[in-house]
Design a protein around this motif. Structure first.
Motif, mmCIF file in Angstrom:
data_model
loop_
_atom_site.group_PDB
_atom_site.id
_atom_site.type_symbol
_atom_site.label_atom_id
_atom_site.label_comp_id
_atom_site.label_asym_id
_atom_site.label_seq_id
_atom_site.Cartn_x
_atom_site.Cartn_y
_atom_site.Cartn_z
ATOM 1 N N GLY A 179 0.838 -1.205 0.000
ATOM 2 C CA GLY A 179 0.000 0.000 0.000
ATOM 3 C C GLY A 179 0.866 1.246 0.000
ATOM 4 O O GLY A 179 2.102 1.172 0.032
ATOM 5 N N THR A 196 1.328 3.688 2.293
ATOM 6 C CA THR A 196 2.151 3.966 3.482
ATOM 7 C C THR A 196 3.258 2.917 3.616
ATOM 8 O O THR A 196 4.357 3.236 4.047
ATOM 9 C CB THR A 196 1.301 4.008 4.769
ATOM 10 N N GLY A 197 2.961 1.669 3.226
ATOM 11 C CA GLY A 197 3.977 0.614 3.287
ATOM 12 C C GLY A 197 5.124 0.920 2.340
ATOM 13 O O GLY A 197 6.305 0.788 2.696
ATOM 14 N N PRO A 246 -5.686 -1.592 6.821
ATOM 15 C CA PRO A 246 -6.891 -0.794 7.076
ATOM 16 C C PRO A 246 -7.328 -0.941 8.541
ATOM 17 O O PRO A 246 -6.978 -1.928 9.200
ATOM 18 C CB PRO A 246 -7.938 -1.432 6.148
ATOM 19 N N HIS A 247 -8.086 0.064 9.033
ATOM 20 C CA HIS A 247 -8.588 -0.077 10.402
ATOM 21 C C HIS A 247 -9.468 -1.332 10.473
ATOM 22 O O HIS A 247 -9.961 -1.819 9.461
ATOM 23 C CB HIS A 247 -9.335 1.186 10.866
ATOM 24 N N GLU A 273 -8.595 -4.243 10.496
ATOM 25 C CA GLU A 273 -7.661 -5.335 10.157
ATOM 26 C C GLU A 273 -6.452 -5.286 11.092
ATOM 27 O O GLU A 273 -5.811 -6.301 11.335
ATOM 28 C CB GLU A 273 -7.150 -5.189 8.715
ATOM 29 N N LEU A 319 -0.298 2.175 11.913
ATOM 30 C CA LEU A 319 -0.659 3.389 11.181
ATOM 31 C C LEU A 319 -2.175 3.549 11.025
ATOM 32 O O LEU A 319 -2.639 4.568 10.533
ATOM 33 C CB LEU A 319 0.019 3.411 9.801
ATOM 34 N N ARG A 349 -5.967 4.876 18.195
ATOM 35 C CA ARG A 349 -5.767 6.321 18.390
ATOM 36 C C ARG A 349 -6.715 6.914 19.421
ATOM 37 O O ARG A 349 -6.375 7.898 20.077
ATOM 38 C CB ARG A 349 -5.994 7.069 17.064
ATOM 39 N N GLY A 355 -3.601 10.174 12.240
ATOM 40 C CA GLY A 355 -4.068 10.356 10.869
ATOM 41 C C GLY A 355 -3.381 11.561 10.236
ATOM 42 O O GLY A 355 -2.818 12.414 10.925
ATOM 43 N N CYS A 356 -3.437 11.613 8.899
ATOM 44 C CA CYS A 356 -2.718 12.674 8.175
ATOM 45 C C CYS A 356 -3.368 14.040 8.394
ATOM 46 O O CYS A 356 -2.689 15.017 8.724
ATOM 47 C CB CYS A 356 -2.648 12.315 6.694
ATOM 48 N N GLY A 384 -4.207 9.911 0.037
ATOM 49 C CA GLY A 384 -4.775 9.852 1.385
ATOM 50 C C GLY A 384 -5.816 8.759 1.526
ATOM 51 O O GLY A 384 -6.074 8.263 2.629
ATOM 52 N N SER A 436 -6.142 0.966 -2.743
ATOM 53 C CA SER A 436 -7.106 -0.014 -3.264
ATOM 54 C C SER A 436 -8.026 0.650 -4.293
ATOM 55 O O SER A 436 -8.294 1.860 -4.220
ATOM 56 C CB SER A 436 -7.927 -0.619 -2.124
ATOM 57 N N LEU A 458 1.809 11.249 3.237
ATOM 58 C CA LEU A 458 2.467 9.941 3.344
ATOM 59 C C LEU A 458 3.737 9.995 4.192
ATOM 60 O O LEU A 458 4.237 8.964 4.608
ATOM 61 C CB LEU A 458 2.805 9.399 1.943
HETATM 62 N N1 NAP Z 1 -2.696 6.953 2.845
HETATM 63 C C1 NAP Z 1 -2.455 7.864 3.784
HETATM 64 O O1 NAP Z 1 -2.165 9.041 3.486
HETATM 65 C C2 NAP Z 1 -2.526 7.480 5.238
HETATM 66 C C3 NAP Z 1 -2.104 8.415 6.184
HETATM 67 C C4 NAP Z 1 -2.149 8.067 7.547
HETATM 68 C C5 NAP Z 1 -2.641 6.838 7.924
HETATM 69 N N2 NAP Z 1 -3.075 5.957 6.982
HETATM 70 C C6 NAP Z 1 -3.583 4.670 7.445
HETATM 71 O O2 NAP Z 1 -2.576 3.692 7.220
HETATM 72 C C7 NAP Z 1 -3.173 2.427 6.889
HETATM 73 C C8 NAP Z 1 -2.644 1.975 5.520
HETATM 74 O O3 NAP Z 1 -3.006 2.965 4.569
HETATM 75 P P1 NAP Z 1 -2.569 2.893 3.047
HETATM 76 O O4 NAP Z 1 -2.970 4.185 2.438
HETATM 77 O O5 NAP Z 1 -1.167 2.425 2.924
HETATM 78 O O6 NAP Z 1 -3.564 1.727 2.528
HETATM 79 P P2 NAP Z 1 -3.512 0.905 1.150
HETATM 80 O O7 NAP Z 1 -2.706 1.665 0.157
HETATM 81 O O8 NAP Z 1 -4.913 0.553 0.823
HETATM 82 O O9 NAP Z 1 -2.696 -0.433 1.541
HETATM 83 C C9 NAP Z 1 -3.221 -1.415 2.393
HETATM 84 C C10 NAP Z 1 -2.214 -2.542 2.553
HETATM 85 O O10 NAP Z 1 -2.751 -3.511 3.459
HETATM 86 C C11 NAP Z 1 -2.820 -4.788 2.798
HETATM 87 N N3 NAP Z 1 -4.032 -5.460 3.347
HETATM 88 C C12 NAP Z 1 -4.061 -6.492 4.220
HETATM 89 N N4 NAP Z 1 -5.294 -6.824 4.570
HETATM 90 C C13 NAP Z 1 -6.089 -5.990 3.910
HETATM 91 C C14 NAP Z 1 -7.493 -5.859 3.836
HETATM 92 N N5 NAP Z 1 -8.318 -6.654 4.523
HETATM 93 N N6 NAP Z 1 -7.988 -4.896 3.028
HETATM 94 C C15 NAP Z 1 -7.179 -4.090 2.300
HETATM 95 N N7 NAP Z 1 -5.827 -4.180 2.351
HETATM 96 C C16 NAP Z 1 -5.295 -5.110 3.139
HETATM 97 C C17 NAP Z 1 -2.804 -4.463 1.326
HETATM 98 O O11 NAP Z 1 -2.210 -5.500 0.557
HETATM 99 P P3 NAP Z 1 -2.998 -6.855 0.209
HETATM 100 O O12 NAP Z 1 -4.389 -6.450 -0.161
HETATM 101 O O13 NAP Z 1 -2.200 -7.469 -0.903
HETATM 102 O O14 NAP Z 1 -2.943 -7.667 1.473
HETATM 103 C C18 NAP Z 1 -1.891 -3.261 1.269
HETATM 104 O O15 NAP Z 1 -0.522 -3.670 1.288
HETATM 105 C C19 NAP Z 1 -4.696 2.664 6.893
HETATM 106 O O16 NAP Z 1 -5.233 2.275 8.115
HETATM 107 C C20 NAP Z 1 -4.810 4.170 6.706
HETATM 108 O O17 NAP Z 1 -5.998 4.709 7.249
HETATM 109 C C21 NAP Z 1 -3.011 6.249 5.648
#
Ligand code: NAP
Length: 353
Positions: free
Chosen positions: A27, A29-30, A85-86, A88, A106, A111, A156-157, A190, A194, A322
């Motif tokens: 994802g 953040t990863g 995701p929250h 999970e 994250l 929180r 959160g961001c 943000g 997905s 991010l």
């Molecule tokens: N994006 C931002 O700016 C931001 C900022 C602060 C906090 N956050 C928080 O950080 C966390 C990750 O955010 P992100 O933006 O990196 O999310 P993302 O891009 O949707 O990535 C989610 C990651 O989790 C994996 N995953 C495992 N179980 C999952 C499930 N049941 N549903 C969906 N994905 C699953 C996904 O890979 P697979 O589906 O292959 O397992 C993917 O590697 C979230 O809780 C988000 O609210 C995000």
């Protein structure tokens, strides 16, 4: 013919390096964590997980994505970053904690200090006992607690932007705690990686929209943290917007002063509050931040103005959702938890243009 350089080895931990895993590494953040931690001399990435891409090579790293198997990974690491995701994240956090692994989550799962607030905004919580163990991962407010924490809930961001922007004025009682409006704009990452119709190019490009006005889930964490700072209940009207850009958040915040101030007095309060903070930059009077100035950095830029004509204070803050809004802040917390210099791997300047 020249032989190709071998891909960078990431899974052999040097004795002085902390072995870590990134859960949900595909994802946004990863991937940002992988980028930042690649510059970290004290870290060895030993596992990257994904359900959908398990078995595939991870980008340029000589590492294969794997399914999440907590006992297998926990035996090899001292710390994990949960980028899930929250909902999970909560059970995964509990499993890693049961193996003694330090967790930086994250997601929003840890929180909020009040279970009922979490359940009102997000639904059922299945790891209630862990909530009290968790520390809100904003180093500028909770540095000492983060350093000794076993479970950190990275903010959160939007929340990071608004809390950092409002804290000095609430701490110094320079604004009324019940008359604050935050108009925040975020880039599309943000919402995560997905596939969603709302994030499609043709939906987002050449458009600008408000969403979830007065009902966005970051509202309770902002009010929780700002109420601690103010020593009284703070309420915030929060209006998020989606901007057709990849990264960045810009918040423009309007508050009522507790008496007549000058911009110079307000700036003095910010500079005093953040005088030892490496990532918070207070702009000179008359300068306003732009998201491009923080892209790929862990910085938050803040400007403030006292408008005598309308008797309002206007604060503007920018950060990269991010980096300081997610993965950079998580690395900042990691550094505190594992005894590294807080800014290690986080001193990049902005990626311009
Ligand atoms: N994006 C931002 O700016 C931001 C900022 C602060 C906090 N956050 C928080 O950080 C966390 C990750 O955010 P992100 O933006 O990196 O999310 P993302 O891009 O949707 O990535 C989610 C990651 O989790 C994996 N995953 C495992 N179980 C999952 C499930 N049941 N549903 C969906 N994905 C699953 C996904 O890979 P697979 O589906 O292959 O397992 C993917 O590697 C979230 O809780 C988000 O609210 C995000």
């Amino acid at each position: 013919m020249a032989t190709a350089k071998p891909a960078r080895e990431v899974n052999t931990a040097n004795v002085n390096q902390i072995p870590i895993a990134i859960i949900g590494a595909t994802g946004y953040t990863g991937m940002e964590l992988v980028r930042l931690l690649s510059f970290h001399p004290g870290v060895s990435i030993v596992a990257l997980t994904s359900r959908q891409q398990a078995g595939e090579k991870y980008g340029i790293l000589n590492h294969t994505l794997e399914e999440l198997d907590v006992p297998k990974i926990a035996k090899k690491v001292k710390g994990v970053f949960l980028c899930l995701p929250h909902h999970e994240a909560m059970n995964t956090a509990q499993e890693f904690r049961s193996w003694g692994v330090k967790v930086i989550d994250l997601s929003a799962d840890f929180r909020l200090k009040k279970v009922e607030t979490y359940e009102k905004w997000y639904g059922k919580h299945t790891q209630k006992k862990l909530i009290q163990e968790a520390v809100y991962g904003l180093p500028e407010l909770h540095r000492a607690e983060i350093a000794s924490a076993k479970l950190v809930a990275a903010p959160g961001c939007y929340a990071t932007t608004n809390i950092l922007a409002l804290t000095p004025l609430l701490a110094e009682k320079m604004i009324l705690p019940h008359d604050i409006i935050s108009d925040s704009k975020s880039g599309v990452t943000g919402a995560g990686r997905s596939a969603q119709v709302d994030s499609l190019f043709s939906e987002v490009n050449d458009s600008f929209k408000a969403y979830k006005i007065a009902s966005h889930r970051h509202t309770p964490e902002m009010e929780q943290e700002l109420s601690i700072v103010a020593g009284e209940e703070v309420t915030l009207l929060f209006s998020p917007h989606l901007v057709p850009m990849d990264r960045g958040i810009l918040s423009t915040i309007y508050a009522r002063p507790t008496r007549k101030w000058t911009t110079a007095q307000l700036l003095k309060a910010y500079k005093k509050f953040y005088k030892n903070e490496k990532f918070i930059k207070i702009l000179p009077e008359g300068s306003w931040p732009a998201t491009k100035q923080v892209r790929g950095t862990n910085n938050c830029l803040i400007s403030v103005l006292y408008d005598a004509r309308t008797e309002r204070i206007v604060i503007t803050a920018a950060l990269d959702n991010l980096t300081k809004g997610a993965s950079g802040q998580a690395v900042q917390c990691f550094n505190l938890m594992f005894g590294f210099a807080e800014e290690m791997a986080l001193t990049q300047t902005a990626l311009i243009p």
